[in-house]
Design a protein around this motif. Sequence first.
Motif, PDB file in Angstrom:
ATOM      1  N   PHE A 130     -12.776  15.702   2.969  1.00  0.00           N
ATOM      2  CA  PHE A 130     -12.468  16.694   4.005  1.00  0.00           C
ATOM      3  C   PHE A 130     -13.184  18.022   3.744  1.00  0.00           C
ATOM      4  CE2 PHE A 130      -9.857  20.110   5.768  1.00  0.00           C
ATOM      5  CZ  PHE A 130      -9.844  19.736   7.097  1.00  0.00           C
TER       6      PHE A 130
ATOM      7  N   ILE B 179       0.153   7.115   1.738  1.00  0.00           N
ATOM      8  CA  ILE B 179      -0.650   8.256   1.294  1.00  0.00           C
ATOM      9  C   ILE B 179      -0.700   9.285   2.420  1.00  0.00           C
ATOM     10  CG2 ILE B 179      -2.965   9.004   0.591  1.00  0.00           C
ATOM     11  CD1 ILE B 179      -3.199   6.031  -0.484  1.00  0.00           C
ATOM     12  N   VAL B 180      -0.275  10.460   2.077  1.00  0.00           N
ATOM     13  CA  VAL B 180      -0.288  11.536   3.074  1.00  0.00           C
ATOM     14  C   VAL B 180      -1.332  12.551   2.658  1.00  0.00           C
ATOM     15  CG1 VAL B 180       1.064  13.325   4.219  1.00  0.00           C
ATOM     16  CG2 VAL B 180       2.154  11.205   3.515  1.00  0.00           C
ATOM     17  N   ILE B 181      -2.309  12.679   3.486  1.00  0.00           N
ATOM     18  CA  ILE B 181      -3.341  13.685   3.223  1.00  0.00           C
ATOM     19  C   ILE B 181      -3.117  14.808   4.215  1.00  0.00           C
ATOM     20  CG2 ILE B 181      -5.835  14.137   3.096  1.00  0.00           C
ATOM     21  CD1 ILE B 181      -5.032  12.016   1.108  1.00  0.00           C
TER      22      ILE B 181
ATOM     23  N   PRO C 117      -4.798  18.038   4.884  1.00  0.00           N
ATOM     24  CA  PRO C 117      -5.838  19.016   4.594  1.00  0.00           C
ATOM     25  C   PRO C 117      -5.411  20.404   5.056  1.00  0.00           C
ATOM     26  CG  PRO C 117      -6.484  17.625   6.421  1.00  0.00           C
ATOM     27  CD  PRO C 117      -5.214  17.063   5.900  1.00  0.00           C
TER      28      PRO C 117
ATOM     29  N   GLU D  25      -7.686   4.291   4.095  1.00  0.00           N
ATOM     30  CA  GLU D  25      -6.866   4.477   2.890  1.00  0.00           C
ATOM     31  C   GLU D  25      -6.634   3.175   2.125  1.00  0.00           C
ATOM     32  OE1 GLU D  25      -3.052   6.158   3.816  1.00  0.00           O
ATOM     33  OE2 GLU D  25      -2.623   4.661   5.339  1.00  0.00           O
TER      34      GLU D  25
ATOM     35  N   CYS E 210      -7.024   8.448  -4.763  1.00  0.00           N
ATOM     36  CA  CYS E 210      -7.099   8.267  -3.312  1.00  0.00           C
ATOM     37  C   CYS E 210      -6.910   9.621  -2.604  1.00  0.00           C
ATOM     38  CB  CYS E 210      -6.013   7.272  -2.905  1.00  0.00           C
ATOM     39  SG  CYS E 210      -6.298   6.563  -1.307  1.00  0.00           S
ATOM     40  N   GLN E 211      -5.912  10.348  -3.041  1.00  0.00           N
ATOM     41  CA  GLN E 211      -5.655  11.685  -2.469  1.00  0.00           C
ATOM     42  C   GLN E 211      -6.855  12.596  -2.678  1.00  0.00           C
ATOM     43  OE1 GLN E 211      -2.879  13.310  -1.191  1.00  0.00           O
ATOM     44  NE2 GLN E 211      -1.168  11.933  -1.504  1.00  0.00           N
TER      45      GLN E 211
ATOM     46  N   LEU F  72       0.870  -1.177   0.000  1.00  0.00           N
ATOM     47  CA  LEU F  72       0.000   0.000   0.000  1.00  0.00           C
ATOM     48  C   LEU F  72       0.908   1.228   0.000  1.00  0.00           C
ATOM     49  CD1 LEU F  72      -2.894   1.230   0.409  1.00  0.00           C
ATOM     50  CD2 LEU F  72      -2.324   1.303   2.820  1.00  0.00           C
TER      51      LEU F  72
ATOM     52  N   PHE G  77      -9.904  11.743  -0.451  1.00  0.00           N
ATOM     53  CA  PHE G  77      -9.836  12.187   0.941  1.00  0.00           C
ATOM     54  C   PHE G  77      -9.899  13.708   1.052  1.00  0.00           C
ATOM     55  CE2 PHE G  77      -8.150   7.875   1.740  1.00  0.00           C
ATOM     56  CZ  PHE G  77      -9.033   7.520   2.747  1.00  0.00           C
ATOM     57  N   LEU G  78      -9.298  14.390   0.099  1.00  0.00           N
ATOM     58  CA  LEU G  78      -9.370  15.856   0.130  1.00  0.00           C
ATOM     59  C   LEU G  78     -10.803  16.330  -0.091  1.00  0.00           C
ATOM     60  CD1 LEU G  78      -6.137  16.952  -1.724  1.00  0.00           C
ATOM     61  CD2 LEU G  78      -6.757  17.462   0.616  1.00  0.00           C
TER      62      LEU G  78
ATOM     63  N   VAL H   9      -8.307   8.839   7.703  1.00  0.00           N
ATOM     64  CA  VAL H   9      -7.548   8.529   6.488  1.00  0.00           C
ATOM     65  C   VAL H   9      -6.819   7.201   6.660  1.00  0.00           C
ATOM     66  CG1 VAL H   9      -5.613   9.244   5.017  1.00  0.00           C
ATOM     67  CG2 VAL H   9      -7.280  10.931   5.776  1.00  0.00           C
TER      68      VAL H   9
END
Lengths: 232, 192
Positions: free
Chosen positions: B61, A70-72, A74, B32, B53-54, A67, B57-58, B28
């Motif tokens: 949000f 993934i860095v979200i 916001p 994820e 995926c990014q 996997l 989630f954005l 997340v």
Amino acid sequence: MSNDMNNRNNRGCDKQEELVTYLYGEATPEASRQFETHIRECLTCARELREFSSLRETMQTWEMDTLPHIVIEPKRTFTMVFRELFTVTPIWAKALAGVAALLVFAALLNVEVSVGSVKIGAHLFGGRTAAAPVNGTEASISREEIDKIIQQRVSESEQRNKQEMFMKLASLKEDLSRNHADEIKEISANLKRDQQQQIRRIVNATIANNDLNFSRVFSDLGSSDKDDTKNK
Amino acid sequence: MAEQRQITDDQLIERTLAGEGDAFGILVRRWERQIFGLALRVLGHEETARDVCQETFLSAFRNLSKFRGDAQFSSWLYRITLNQCNTHLRRTEAKANVSLDEQLESGAPEPASSAECADDAINREQMTKHLRRALAAIPVEMRQVIIMKEYEGLKFHEIAEILDLPVSTIKTRLYTGLTQLRRRLEHVRGSA
């Protein structure tokens, strides 16, 4: 949808929904029993059930080994940051901030709170200079009075500026006339010196051109004086 | 970590809306893997799946305040993912739309050699490759249902809720999708 119809017609059995429900184990016990009874008689459904079960096993080969990270992140709004700050701030700091905010607010409005002899207040923009105490007591000053004071200050300032300007001009004039007299003196002295030099040059040039012999002239002049004496 | 697991999605949403930035981070991390898996299997491309995926989630949000608690957060998230996938697929429709003939010509699932048969890992890898290709070739509405059912383990009514369709339609799509997938893979599976 046309594909669905074709399949339905080609199969010759309309138990597709029951088949997939049974295949994925979502059929009720009663529905399961009914379908199991059905597949004993329906070879098409029995074959499809076998093949789909096998297909499901094949599909399980596609595993998610890795996997990607993934860095979200916001973007936090100002409100969120403020709320977060408010949550982590201790109560004493909140109280202090509240008092400070009240003082700033009071200063903006030029408000002063007095309880007995204790006075609490703050002033921004030098508010107290306009509202000077009269006879030791705090007095409220009307807008007209403030305007009058401002006008008075302005006229005083103008007067002062004018006087300073006159003094500067007089001093400048004096300096100029003194400088002028000095210059005239110097020019006249230069002129005199030039004239003398010029006359000397002319005399020398005249002597050189006429080849005058001063000694003879003087001797001539001397002999003529003697003759005159004799004649006398 | 154990404490994080005890917190429900709804509680984390509430915390996020109250301004606790880390709460959304937990959401997340919680979802994820599923979201990336769904995007990867629908799109068949890792980089694009990561982007989706990014974006999912954005988008979640940004629109979290609009999320109504009447549906599960996961269903809402899956729906956003599928919408994002559809947007990407529409953009690259020409490339993504692989016909069966094209696949049979270029994809050419050749019969596995005896050496490959001996090696289970290689055989498995080959099968996955064919499976991915076959899945990519079936219509996206069927592919989505197969993936949600087979890989995400969602119930029929959950898929119906996500796609806003009747359960019977979901079952029909699954049946048709499985039939097409079986047809595309039968010679490979037969030889393997």
